[in-house]
Design a protein around this motif. Structure first.
Motif, mmCIF file in Angstrom:
data_model
loop_
_atom_site.group_PDB
_atom_site.id
_atom_site.type_symbol
_atom_site.label_atom_id
_atom_site.label_comp_id
_atom_site.label_asym_id
_atom_site.label_seq_id
_atom_site.Cartn_x
_atom_site.Cartn_y
_atom_site.Cartn_z
ATOM 1 N N ASN A 6 0.821 -1.210 0.000
ATOM 2 C CA ASN A 6 0.000 0.000 0.000
ATOM 3 C C ASN A 6 0.855 1.261 0.000
ATOM 4 O OD1 ASN A 6 -2.521 1.120 -0.263
ATOM 5 N ND2 ASN A 6 -2.934 1.219 1.928
ATOM 6 N N ASN A 7 2.027 1.152 -0.601
ATOM 7 C CA ASN A 7 2.918 2.289 -0.824
ATOM 8 C C ASN A 7 3.288 2.326 -2.294
ATOM 9 O OD1 ASN A 7 4.447 3.645 1.896
ATOM 10 N ND2 ASN A 7 3.228 1.808 2.222
ATOM 11 N N GLN A 8 3.760 3.480 -2.716
ATOM 12 C CA GLN A 8 4.265 3.633 -4.080
ATOM 13 C C GLN A 8 5.670 4.202 -4.005
ATOM 14 O OE1 GLN A 8 1.929 6.144 -6.660
ATOM 15 N NE2 GLN A 8 2.740 5.206 -8.521
ATOM 16 N N GLY A 9 6.573 3.633 -4.795
ATOM 17 C CA GLY A 9 7.954 4.094 -4.810
ATOM 18 C C GLY A 9 8.195 5.080 -5.934
ATOM 19 N N LEU A 10 8.867 6.172 -5.617
ATOM 20 C CA LEU A 10 9.220 7.190 -6.608
ATOM 21 C C LEU A 10 10.735 7.136 -6.803
ATOM 22 C CD1 LEU A 10 7.011 10.145 -5.305
ATOM 23 C CD2 LEU A 10 6.408 8.392 -6.989
ATOM 24 N N VAL A 11 11.121 6.747 -8.000
ATOM 25 C CA VAL A 11 12.551 6.608 -8.303
ATOM 26 C C VAL A 11 13.091 7.951 -8.779
ATOM 27 C CG1 VAL A 11 14.290 5.384 -9.648
ATOM 28 C CG2 VAL A 11 12.208 4.192 -8.908
ATOM 29 N N GLU A 12 14.109 8.453 -8.081
ATOM 30 C CA GLU A 12 14.741 9.728 -8.417
ATOM 31 C C GLU A 12 16.194 9.461 -8.860
ATOM 32 O OE1 GLU A 12 14.505 12.014 -4.893
ATOM 33 O OE2 GLU A 12 12.314 12.287 -4.984
ATOM 34 N N THR A 13 16.599 10.122 -9.952
ATOM 35 C CA THR A 13 17.987 10.041 -10.434
ATOM 36 C C THR A 13 18.567 11.446 -10.384
ATOM 37 O OG1 THR A 13 17.443 8.190 -11.908
ATOM 38 C CG2 THR A 13 19.505 9.391 -12.350
ATOM 39 N N PHE A 14 19.601 11.588 -9.582
ATOM 40 C CA PHE A 14 20.192 12.899 -9.317
ATOM 41 C C PHE A 14 19.111 13.899 -8.863
ATOM 42 C CE2 PHE A 14 23.274 11.129 -12.432
ATOM 43 C CZ PHE A 14 24.401 11.116 -11.603
ATOM 44 N N GLY A 15 18.205 13.413 -8.056
ATOM 45 C CA GLY A 15 17.157 14.248 -7.463
ATOM 46 C C GLY A 15 15.985 14.522 -8.358
ATOM 47 N N VAL A 41 7.371 2.960 -8.992
ATOM 48 C CA VAL A 41 7.392 1.511 -8.843
ATOM 49 C C VAL A 41 6.366 1.126 -7.780
ATOM 50 C CG1 VAL A 41 9.791 1.249 -9.564
ATOM 51 C CG2 VAL A 41 9.259 1.633 -7.150
ATOM 52 N N THR A 42 5.846 -0.081 -7.907
ATOM 53 C CA THR A 42 4.858 -0.583 -6.951
ATOM 54 C C THR A 42 5.571 -1.216 -5.769
ATOM 55 O OG1 THR A 42 4.722 -2.689 -8.129
ATOM 56 C CG2 THR A 42 3.178 -0.948 -8.783
ATOM 57 N N SER A 43 4.763 -1.716 -4.840
ATOM 58 C CA SER A 43 5.344 -2.352 -3.662
ATOM 59 C C SER A 43 6.087 -3.619 -4.063
ATOM 60 C CB SER A 43 4.239 -2.676 -2.651
ATOM 61 O OG SER A 43 3.286 -3.537 -3.238
ATOM 62 N N GLY A 44 7.180 -3.871 -3.327
ATOM 63 C CA GLY A 44 7.966 -5.066 -3.616
ATOM 64 C C GLY A 44 9.462 -4.808 -3.528
ATOM 65 N N PHE A 45 10.244 -5.664 -4.180
ATOM 66 C CA PHE A 45 11.720 -5.661 -4.120
ATOM 67 C C PHE A 45 12.268 -4.948 -5.356
ATOM 68 C CE2 PHE A 45 15.883 -7.619 -4.723
ATOM 69 C CZ PHE A 45 16.412 -7.550 -3.451
ATOM 70 N N HIS A 46 13.124 -3.896 -5.137
ATOM 71 C CA HIS A 46 13.640 -3.101 -6.253
ATOM 72 C C HIS A 46 15.123 -2.796 -6.036
ATOM 73 C CE1 HIS A 46 9.558 -2.403 -7.817
ATOM 74 N NE2 HIS A 46 9.199 -2.199 -6.540
ATOM 75 N N PHE A 47 15.852 -2.656 -7.193
ATOM 76 C CA PHE A 47 17.272 -2.283 -7.166
ATOM 77 C C PHE A 47 17.418 -0.827 -7.604
ATOM 78 C CE2 PHE A 47 17.387 -6.891 -7.851
ATOM 79 C CZ PHE A 47 18.282 -7.272 -6.866
ATOM 80 N N TYR A 48 18.438 -0.196 -7.103
ATOM 81 C CA TYR A 48 18.753 1.168 -7.518
ATOM 82 C C TYR A 48 20.267 1.371 -7.380
ATOM 83 C CZ TYR A 48 19.234 2.430 -2.585
ATOM 84 O OH TYR A 48 19.649 2.502 -1.275
ATOM 85 N N ILE A 49 20.756 2.448 -7.998
ATOM 86 C CA ILE A 49 22.196 2.748 -7.967
ATOM 87 C C ILE A 49 22.449 3.740 -6.839
ATOM 88 C CG2 ILE A 49 24.159 3.661 -9.262
ATOM 89 C CD1 ILE A 49 22.648 2.961 -11.841
ATOM 90 N N PRO A 50 23.153 3.362 -5.813
ATOM 91 C CA PRO A 50 23.428 4.278 -4.700
ATOM 92 C C PRO A 50 24.137 5.540 -5.169
ATOM 93 C CG PRO A 50 24.018 2.029 -4.127
ATOM 94 C CD PRO A 50 23.751 2.031 -5.610
ATOM 95 N N LEU A 51 23.916 6.642 -4.461
ATOM 96 C CA LEU A 51 24.490 7.954 -4.717
ATOM 97 C C LEU A 51 23.938 8.597 -5.981
ATOM 98 C CD1 LEU A 51 28.254 7.332 -3.820
ATOM 99 C CD2 LEU A 51 26.425 8.192 -2.358
ATOM 100 N N ILE A 52 23.450 7.810 -6.915
ATOM 101 C CA ILE A 52 22.893 8.351 -8.163
ATOM 102 C C ILE A 52 21.360 8.324 -8.105
ATOM 103 C CG2 ILE A 52 22.737 8.030 -10.660
ATOM 104 C CD1 ILE A 52 25.538 6.879 -10.598
ATOM 105 N N GLN A 53 20.846 7.237 -7.576
ATOM 106 C CA GLN A 53 19.397 7.067 -7.526
ATOM 107 C C GLN A 53 18.911 6.949 -6.073
ATOM 108 O OE1 GLN A 53 18.839 3.559 -10.025
ATOM 109 N NE2 GLN A 53 18.116 4.867 -11.725
#
Length: 273
Positions: A11-20, A26-38
């Motif tokens: 019941n959450n939504q993920g907002l992916v930010e790249t350099f802010g 993205v929906t709820s669940g397991f996700h990968f991202y690039i540290p310091l960049i995303q």
């Protein structure tokens, strides 16, 4: 390049930010991202309560009331909620306060105090769907309390006391009037009953007297001359025994007095005197 791991709760939504800068959701669940960049920012979509503190409102008749309300909302557009407003919840709360102030400002104090359900309904219609502006939908609004100022409360208490005393005085007066009415009715009924009883008694006596007279008249109509002579003898006998020395008799019977023993006794007494 090392990867970071982000779990977006139910019941959450993920907002992916790249350099802010926002890139995708993205929906709820397991996700990968690039540290310091995303970065993945969580936005809750669940319903949340919001209590608005007491604030002063002036009614149409210039009365000061303190309003307290609670609302429930949920995020419908996470992007607008997060990026298009600095504080969407506070902006929504200010909008609610403004509409509430406008609605109550068009009402008198007594009308406002007795119309909380109507105010809730009008407020819900006035707010409508805030999704296009704040990414929020207000599900329910409830006015918890409308409290007049202390001075107004004291005046209302005095008026209420005066109204109660007036109602009590009217009720007492009506009770006394009803008591007088019932007492008067009872007396009148008693007088009517007494008069009716006396009338019945008078009627009974009159009927008895009429019967007696009718009986006597019927007897007299069938009596012969001897009956009346006997009545005369009885009358003279009563006179002879009485202390009177004066007797009045019909002139046509004077010649017969000597033949009556009673008359002779009377004449003898007169001679002795």
């Amino acid at each position: 390049m090392p990867l970071g791991v982000k779990i977006v709760p139910q019941n959450n939504q993920g907002l992916v930010e790249t350099f802010g800068k926002y890139r995708r959701s993205v929906t709820s669940g397991f996700h990968f991202y690039i540290p310091l960049i995303q970065k993945i920012r969580n936005v809750s979509l669940a319903m949340e309560p919001k209590a608005l503190p007491n604030y002063s409102i002036i009614t149409k008749d210039n009365a000061d009331v303190s309003a307290s309300l609670t609302l429930n909302y949920h995020v419908t557009d996470a992007v607008k909620f997060q990026y298009e407003n600095t504080d969407s919840v506070e902006s929504m709360a200010q909008l609610v306060r403004g509409h509430l102030r406008d609605i109550i400002g068009r009402m008198d104090l007594n009308e406002a105090l007795g119309s909380t359900a109507k105010i809730n309904q009008e407020l819900a219609i006035a707010i409508g769907d805030l999704t296009n502006t704040y990414g929020i939908n207000v599900d329910r609004i409830n006015i918890d309390e409308l409290t007049p100022s202390t001075a107004i409360q004291e005046a209302m208490d005095k008026q209420l006391t005066a109204d109660r005393e007036r109602v009590a005085a009217i009720a007492k007066a009506e009770g006394e009037a009803k008591s007088i009415e019932l007492t008067t009715k009872a007396k009148n009924d008693a007088l009517k009953a007494t008069a009716k009883a006396e009338a019945e008694a008078t009627r009974t006596r009159a009927d008895a007297e009429r019967y007696r007279i009718d009986t006597v008249q019927a007897g007299l109509s069938s009596a012969d001359e001897k009956y009346f002579q006997n009545q005369s003898i009885n009358a003279f006998s009563n006179l002879a025994n009485s202390p009177t020395n004066l007797v009045v008799v019909p002139t046509d019977k004077v010649s017969d007095l000597g033949q009556l023993p009673v008359a002779g006794k009377l004449l003898k007494k007169g001679a002795d005197l």
